[in-house]
Motif scaffolding. Structure first.
Motif, PDB file in Angstrom:
ATOM      1  N   LEU A 172      47.399  21.520  45.280  1.00 50.69           N
ATOM      2  CA  LEU A 172      48.480  21.109  46.178  1.00 50.69           C
ATOM      3  C   LEU A 172      48.050  20.373  47.450  1.00 50.69           C
ATOM      4  O   LEU A 172      48.782  19.438  47.827  1.00 50.69           O
ATOM      5  N   PRO A 173      47.143  20.719  48.269  1.00 52.01           N
ATOM      6  CA  PRO A 173      46.113  21.741  48.058  1.00 52.01           C
ATOM      7  C   PRO A 173      46.478  23.074  48.702  1.00 52.01           C
ATOM      8  O   PRO A 173      47.151  23.125  49.711  1.00 52.01           O
ATOM      9  N   LEU A 174      46.005  24.125  48.069  1.00 53.09           N
ATOM     10  CA  LEU A 174      46.053  25.474  48.610  1.00 53.09           C
ATOM     11  C   LEU A 174      44.705  26.132  48.334  1.00 53.09           C
ATOM     12  O   LEU A 174      44.060  25.843  47.318  1.00 53.09           O
ATOM     13  N   ARG A 175      44.283  26.999  49.225  1.00 51.69           N
ATOM     14  CA  ARG A 175      43.055  27.776  49.012  1.00 51.69           C
ATOM     15  C   ARG A 175      43.464  29.111  48.415  1.00 51.69           C
ATOM     16  O   ARG A 175      43.916  30.002  49.122  1.00 51.69           O
ATOM     17  N   VAL A 176      43.315  29.231  47.109  1.00 51.81           N
ATOM     18  CA  VAL A 176      43.824  30.378  46.359  1.00 51.81           C
ATOM     19  C   VAL A 176      42.693  31.378  46.122  1.00 51.81           C
ATOM     20  O   VAL A 176      41.582  30.996  45.736  1.00 51.81           O
ATOM     21  N   ALA A 177      42.996  32.646  46.355  1.00 54.01           N
ATOM     22  CA  ALA A 177      42.080  33.734  46.036  1.00 54.01           C
ATOM     23  C   ALA A 177      42.742  34.621  45.005  1.00 54.01           C
ATOM     24  O   ALA A 177      43.886  35.066  45.200  1.00 54.01           O
ATOM     25  N   VAL A 178      42.041  34.891  43.906  1.00 55.64           N
ATOM     26  CA  VAL A 178      42.563  35.714  42.839  1.00 55.64           C
ATOM     27  C   VAL A 178      41.402  36.477  42.217  1.00 55.64           C
ATOM     28  O   VAL A 178      40.277  35.969  42.161  1.00 55.64           O
ATOM     29  N   ASP A 179      41.653  37.688  41.777  1.00 58.14           N
ATOM     30  CA  ASP A 179      40.542  38.511  41.295  1.00 58.14           C
ATOM     31  C   ASP A 179      39.910  37.962  40.018  1.00 58.14           C
ATOM     32  O   ASP A 179      38.784  38.291  39.671  1.00 58.14           O
ATOM     33  N   LEU A 180      40.655  37.104  39.277  1.00 58.20           N
ATOM     34  CA  LEU A 180      40.071  36.495  38.088  1.00 58.20           C
ATOM     35  C   LEU A 180      38.810  35.706  38.420  1.00 58.20           C
ATOM     36  O   LEU A 180      37.902  35.595  37.602  1.00 58.20           O
ATOM     37  N   TRP A 181      38.789  35.131  39.587  1.00 59.55           N
ATOM     38  CA  TRP A 181      37.663  34.284  39.996  1.00 59.55           C
ATOM     39  C   TRP A 181      36.633  35.039  40.829  1.00 59.55           C
ATOM     40  O   TRP A 181      35.699  34.435  41.338  1.00 59.55           O
ATOM     41  N   ASP A 213      41.467  47.193  38.804  1.00 56.92           N
ATOM     42  CA  ASP A 213      42.805  46.617  38.887  1.00 56.92           C
ATOM     43  C   ASP A 213      43.144  46.414  40.359  1.00 56.92           C
ATOM     44  O   ASP A 213      43.457  47.359  41.084  1.00 56.92           O
ATOM     45  N   ALA A 214      43.091  45.163  40.840  1.00 51.95           N
ATOM     46  CA  ALA A 214      43.320  44.886  42.257  1.00 51.95           C
ATOM     47  C   ALA A 214      44.769  45.166  42.645  1.00 51.95           C
ATOM     48  O   ALA A 214      45.047  45.578  43.773  1.00 51.95           O
ATOM     49  N   PHE A 215      45.752  44.930  41.709  1.00 53.73           N
ATOM     50  CA  PHE A 215      47.164  45.145  42.055  1.00 53.73           C
ATOM     51  C   PHE A 215      47.434  46.618  42.310  1.00 53.73           C
ATOM     52  O   PHE A 215      48.087  46.988  43.293  1.00 53.73           O
ATOM     53  N   ALA A 216      46.938  47.493  41.406  1.00 56.22           N
ATOM     54  CA  ALA A 216      47.152  48.928  41.600  1.00 56.22           C
ATOM     55  C   ALA A 216      46.497  49.404  42.890  1.00 56.22           C
ATOM     56  O   ALA A 216      47.053  50.228  43.617  1.00 56.22           O
ATOM     57  N   ALA A 217      45.306  48.866  43.190  1.00 54.94           N
ATOM     58  CA  ALA A 217      44.624  49.288  44.418  1.00 54.94           C
ATOM     59  C   ALA A 217      45.318  48.765  45.658  1.00 54.94           C
ATOM     60  O   ALA A 217      45.312  49.408  46.719  1.00 54.94           O
TER      61      ALA A 217
END
Length: 671
Positions: free
Chosen positions: A495-504, A562-566
């Motif tokens: 877009l740009p966006l700086r995305v953080a996700v546990d997959l990476w 599991d980052a969501f549960a935590a």
């Protein structure tokens, strides 16, 4: 091991050295003979009365030569006195008056006889020693086997240890036989009038230890001994023993000498130079030497010591390095300036500083003059002396005609001149302007390119700085949903966006733990003005309901990765306490979850259905940096196309191709 003792000796002539003295242990006098002889030292003193000369009845032993040596008689380890060792060389003198007596003497010594007798020649040798105010005499009995008795031949020597004497004393020694068959031998010797000197190493330094009594006063002088001219005093002091003086190793030079004398009227001074062969002293000499050029065409070498050397003219290229010989060479001049053959070194001094000012890129020309006023010029270069009018490929050859005109027109500076030749320094500035112009042009072009690259880099940095951070939280229901989340995260990065996700960040997630990883990412995202995206799915809704049910019942255990549960332990308090608006955004995929399935607590923040509400979702994520509506719609269309394959994969029947577990290329670990 005791430190060796040294004595400064006057008996060594004009160039005294340091002698290491042998140590004799014990107070008793002793005598020993050379092989083949037998000797015996009589106990006690004898009268020092030579008596009158008598005629020898036949062959007799007589002293022929006296030899002395200085030793130390030590009663204890450090209690030693100076002592004189005397060696008496003996010979057979005289003949048998009656041949029958000689025959009897020979037969008595014949080993083939049945009962041979121990025939020998015996003598009593007196040694008389006088050192004012004392006198001392000893008697030595010497026997020579008959087989060694040959009239007129030397038979060996007898050595006596020893006569004690005081420093500075004059001693007289006599030797004769009893009865006396010839005139007594006489020897007079002046002992050193100096204290004991110990020269030893103390690491890199040198120690001078003068071991004398506390009452004795003496003078000590350190000076540089010159071959020509007077000595150069360096240090002098009147001292009272004992003393220890430390010399720094950098002060040692080959001509450094030590002079010691008792502080008494008419005392004799003795000097030694113990550092003549010291490698450190020779190195220090060259470090201390200075070569100076004197106007108009003279030079001088200043050094502590006097050593022969040779001075010659040489030249040095502009880039430095050692001086090179002039080709053809100019006459050399011999000077006396202290150069050692122990280590071949060179000192150099250039004319530039005094004659030409700051160093320049001048060309040095050598003019060689021959008969009938014929002369030739060559230019000194690292490859040799290049004739000016030659076809060589060097700079001097290319500019040969111009340099020759400069010499003739007086534009070159004359450095040296004599009957055989001269040296010229010709400036090269006017010949290198064009070359420098090209260099400057190349530098400007390079600077322009570097400036453009810097601008491009700065623009990229600014663009990265304007992009907003987004933390994407989701529940990993299955592999197809993870691929869908990975596709969404990859599309948002454009877009740009700086995305953080546990997959990476699987590696960091495993190292830190899910809760610690989420805390760090959430804190960084919110501090930078970013937003946390809650991506709801059936699994995520179920987890939220577990947390929202009765507070007394603890939630069941979940996958530690599991980052969501935590994250729910931190996310729910933000919603319950009203801190969520402006920080959180919700989203769900409309084909996976009905709109009313999202818990009411999370509707306090915008919740978007994807992909139908993608433009609004993207605008909310980008905030103030969101583009115009038309541009935003184009970006939403791009994101929708990127999500379409992953969405279709999620709705395939179980067992259909493409539903296997695993994440696509976008879902790999990017840490």
């Amino acid at each position: 091991m005791p430190v060796p003792w040294f004595l400064l000796s006057l008996a060594l002539g004009r160039n005294p050295v340091v002698l290491s003295l042998e140590r004799v242990v014990g107070p008793q006098d002793t005598a020993r003979c050379s092989p083949g002889l037998s000797c015996h030292l009589w106990d006690g003193d004898v009268l020092c009365l030579p008596g009158s000369l008598v005629s020898a009845p036949g062959p007799v032993l007589v002293p022929t030569r006296l030899q002395t040596e200085l030793v130390l008689r030590c009663h204890e380890e450090t209690d030693c006195d100076l002592c004189v060792r005397v060696a008496v060389h003996l010979a057979v003198q005289g003949y048998w008056e009656d041949p029958e007596d000689e025959e009897k003497f020979r037969r008595a010594a014949d080993p083939e006889l049945e009962e041979p007798r121990n025939a020998s020649l015996q003598a009593h040798i007196v040694l008389s020693f006088q050192a004012y105010p004392t006198a001392h005499c000893v008697l030595l009995e010497v026997q020579v086997p008959a087989a060694l008795v040959q009239p007129g031949q030397s038979v060996g020597s007898v050595v006596f240890d020893c006569f004690e004497a005081a420093l500075g004393a004059e001693v007289q020694i006599w030797s004769y036989t009893q009865p006396r068959y010839q005139k007594e031998l006489n020897l007079t010797q002046q002992l050193p009038a100096l204290p004991w000197l110990n020269v030893s190493a103390d690491g890199e330094d040198v120690r001078l230890v003068l071991d004398v009594s506390e009452e004795q006063r003496f003078g000590l002088s350190l000076y540089w001994n010159q071959v020509q001219g007077p000595i150069k005093p360096w240090w002098h002091s009147n001292l009272t023993g004992p003393q220890t003086i430390t010399l720094n190793h950098t002060d040692l030079v080959p001509c450094l000498c030590i002079q010691v004398w008792p502080l008494e009227p008419d005392s004799v001074r003795t000097s030694i130079c113990p550092f003549r062969e010291d490698p450190r002293a020779h190195r220090n000499l060259w470090r201390a030497a200075r070569l100076q050029l004197l106007p108009p065409l003279e030079w001088r070498l200043d050094a502590p010591c006097s050593l022969p050397a040779e001075a010659t003219l040489c030249w040095q290229p502009l880039d430095g390095g050692p001086c090179l010989s002039l080709v053809p060479p100019l006459p050399r001049e011999n000077v006396t300036v202290n150069v050692s053959t122990w280590e071949k070194l060179q000192l150099q001094e250039c004319l530039w500083a005094d004659s030409l000012g700051p160093r320049k890129d001048d060309m040095l020309l050598v003019e060689t003059r021959g008969p009938q006023d014929n002369s030739s010029l060559c230019a000194l270069e690292p490859s040799g002396c290049t004739p000016l009018l030659s076809r060589a490929s060097t700079r001097a050859a290319r500019l040969g005609e111009q340099l020759l005109q400069d010499v003739q027109s007086g534009q070159c500076l004359q450095l040296w001149d004599n009957d055989l030749g001269a040296l010229w320094a010709c400036p090269m500035d006017k010949y290198i302007h064009q070359r420098w112009a090209l260099v400057w042009l190349a530098c400007l072009l390079l600077a322009a390119v570097l400036f453009l690259l810097l601008l491009l880099k700065m623009s990229r940095v600014k663009a990265a700085a304007r992009s907003r951070a987004a933390l994407l939280l989701y529940s990993a229901d299955d592999a197809s949903f993870e691929r869908l989340v990975g596709a969404l995260a990859s599309a948002l990065c454009q877009l740009p966006l700086r995305v953080a996700v546990d997959l990476w960040s699987r590696r960091d997630l495993s190292a830190q733990g899910a809760l610690a990883w989420f805390h760090a990412q959430r804190r960084q995202t919110l501090q930078e003005g970013g937003v946390v995206v809650l991506l709801f799915s059936p699994g995520a809704v179920a987890l939220c309901r577990e947390w929202l049910q009765d507070a007394t019942s603890a939630p069941r255990a979940h996958d530690p990765h599991d980052a969501f549960a935590a994250s729910l332990s931190c996310v729910l308090p933000d919603f319950l306490q009203g801190r969520a608006p402006g920080r959180y955004v919700g989203a769900y995929f409309d084909k996976l979850l009905p709109a009313d399935a999202v818990p009411a607590l999370f509707r306090s923040v915008p919740v978007f259905s994807l992909p139908s509400q993608l433009p609004d979702f993207l605008g909310t994520l980008q905030g103030s940096a969101a583009p115009r509506p038309r541009r935003l719609a184009e970006r939403a269309e791009q994101v929708s196309r990127a999500l379409q394959p992953a969405l279709e994969s999620c709705f395939r029947p179980p067992g259909a191709p493409g539903t296997g577990r695993g994440m696509g290329p976008e879902a790999g670990d990017r840490t």
